[in-house]
Design a protein around this motif. Structure first.
Motif, PDB file in Angstrom:
ATOM      1  N   ASN A  47       0.780  -1.326   0.078  1.00 47.40           N
ATOM      2  CA  ASN A  47      -0.082   0.054   0.118  1.00 47.40           C
ATOM      3  C   ASN A  47       0.747   1.264  -0.110  1.00 47.40           C
ATOM      4  OD1 ASN A  47      -2.402  -1.586   0.163  1.00 47.40           O
ATOM      5  ND2 ASN A  47      -2.504  -1.604   2.203  1.00 47.40           N
ATOM      6  N   ARG A  48       2.076   1.316   0.133  1.00 43.43           N
ATOM      7  CA  ARG A  48       3.033   2.466   0.384  1.00 43.43           C
ATOM      8  C   ARG A  48       3.225   3.237  -0.889  1.00 43.43           C
ATOM      9  NH1 ARG A  48       8.267   0.587   2.498  1.00 43.43           N
ATOM     10  NH2 ARG A  48       6.906   0.489   4.238  1.00 43.43           N
ATOM     11  N   SER A  49       3.003   2.484  -2.024  1.00 41.83           N
ATOM     12  CA  SER A  49       2.957   3.250  -3.505  1.00 41.83           C
ATOM     13  C   SER A  49       1.896   4.227  -3.506  1.00 41.83           C
ATOM     14  CB  SER A  49       3.136   2.232  -4.365  1.00 41.83           C
ATOM     15  OG  SER A  49       2.334   1.586  -4.721  1.00 41.83           O
ATOM     16  N   ALA A  50       0.745   3.436  -3.136  1.00 41.31           N
ATOM     17  CA  ALA A  50      -0.577   4.195  -3.203  1.00 41.31           C
ATOM     18  C   ALA A  50      -0.753   5.171  -2.312  1.00 41.31           C
ATOM     19  CB  ALA A  50      -1.889   3.171  -2.994  1.00 41.31           C
ATOM     20  N   GLU A  52       1.767   7.090  -0.973  1.00 40.74           N
ATOM     21  CA  GLU A  52       2.878   8.116  -1.637  1.00 40.74           C
ATOM     22  C   GLU A  52       2.035   8.722  -2.847  1.00 40.74           C
ATOM     23  OE1 GLU A  52       6.439   5.921  -2.402  1.00 40.74           O
ATOM     24  OE2 GLU A  52       6.762   5.961  -0.360  1.00 40.74           O
ATOM     25  N   ALA A  53       1.380   7.874  -3.652  1.00 38.75           N
ATOM     26  CA  ALA A  53       0.731   8.744  -4.901  1.00 38.75           C
ATOM     27  C   ALA A  53      -0.391   9.781  -4.400  1.00 38.75           C
ATOM     28  CB  ALA A  53       0.333   7.757  -5.694  1.00 38.75           C
ATOM     29  N   GLU A  54      -0.861   9.332  -3.417  1.00 35.98           N
ATOM     30  CA  GLU A  54      -1.926  10.057  -2.760  1.00 35.98           C
ATOM     31  C   GLU A  54      -1.525  11.440  -2.139  1.00 35.98           C
ATOM     32  OE1 GLU A  54      -5.462   9.710   0.714  1.00 35.98           O
ATOM     33  OE2 GLU A  54      -4.919   8.216  -0.404  1.00 35.98           O
ATOM     34  N   LYS A  56       1.438  12.681  -2.936  1.00 32.96           N
ATOM     35  CA  LYS A  56       1.802  13.414  -3.959  1.00 32.96           C
ATOM     36  C   LYS A  56       0.697  14.488  -4.674  1.00 32.96           C
ATOM     37  CE  LYS A  56       5.070  13.506  -7.762  1.00 32.96           C
ATOM     38  NZ  LYS A  56       5.816  12.502  -8.785  1.00 32.96           N
ATOM     39  N   ALA A  57      -0.391  13.711  -4.937  1.00 31.28           N
ATOM     40  CA  ALA A  57      -1.421  14.298  -5.512  1.00 31.28           C
ATOM     41  C   ALA A  57      -1.919  15.355  -4.510  1.00 31.28           C
ATOM     42  CB  ALA A  57      -2.627  13.139  -5.630  1.00 31.28           C
ATOM     43  N   LYS A  58      -2.019  15.111  -3.269  1.00 28.51           N
ATOM     44  CA  LYS A  58      -2.268  16.407  -2.363  1.00 28.51           C
ATOM     45  C   LYS A  58      -1.549  17.539  -2.447  1.00 28.51           C
ATOM     46  CE  LYS A  58      -5.260  13.576   1.123  1.00 28.51           C
ATOM     47  NZ  LYS A  58      -5.199  13.471   2.374  1.00 28.51           N
ATOM     48  N   GLU A  60       0.451  18.241  -4.758  1.00 26.80           N
ATOM     49  CA  GLU A  60       0.327  18.942  -6.114  1.00 26.80           C
ATOM     50  C   GLU A  60      -1.063  19.923  -6.112  1.00 26.80           C
ATOM     51  OE1 GLU A  60       2.421  19.420  -8.864  1.00 26.80           O
ATOM     52  OE2 GLU A  60       3.755  18.075  -7.881  1.00 26.80           O
TER      53      GLU A  60
END
Length: 130
Positions: A47-50, A52-54, A56-58, A60
């Motif tokens: 789940n770490r990649s998900a 981290e992506a979340e 990063k989206a926040k 941005e």
């Protein structure tokens, strides 16, 4: 099928059994806990990649919001400055009109202003204080 590091699981079980006898009185209890911890770590890694992506989206989205706020601030400042310039130009144009009207009547601008003040009931315009 997931691959687990069995050596690490066994080492962790031995540490738990050796250092936490009160909580894990048997090696079986320590081994069960060690397996649960290994499965939890594997789930976190998946789940770490998900996550981290979340994050990063926040980040941005927050950056975009700050940029938009800065743009709005600049536009608002420019609009205020434009309004100030417009009001100054209108006041100057009104004074010029009054000066032209005074010249047509053959009197000075100050005299023209005094006549207007008296006609409107404001007196002669000489303030003497309180």
């Amino acid at each position: 099928m997931k691959q687990y590091n069995l050596s690490e699981i066994m080492k962790k079980a031995h540490q738990l059994y050796k250092n936490a006898r009160a909580k894990y009185p048997t090696f079986s209890d320590a081994l069960k806990k060690s397996w649960k911890m290994a499965k939890f770590d594997a789930m976190l890694a998946a789940n770490r990649s998900a996550l981290e992506a979340e994050a990063k989206a926040k980040e941005e989205a927050e950056k975009e919001r700050k940029e938009q706020t800065a743009i709005q601030s600049i536009l608002f400042t420019a609009e205020l400055e434009a309004q100030r310039i417009k009001h100054e130009a209108e006041a100057k144009a009104e004074r010029m009109r009054a000066e032209i009207a005074a010249r047509k009547q053959g009197i000075s601008y100050n005299e023209y202003q005094n006549r207007i003040s008296r006609a409107m009931g404001y007196g002669c315009g000489h303030y003497c204080g309180d």
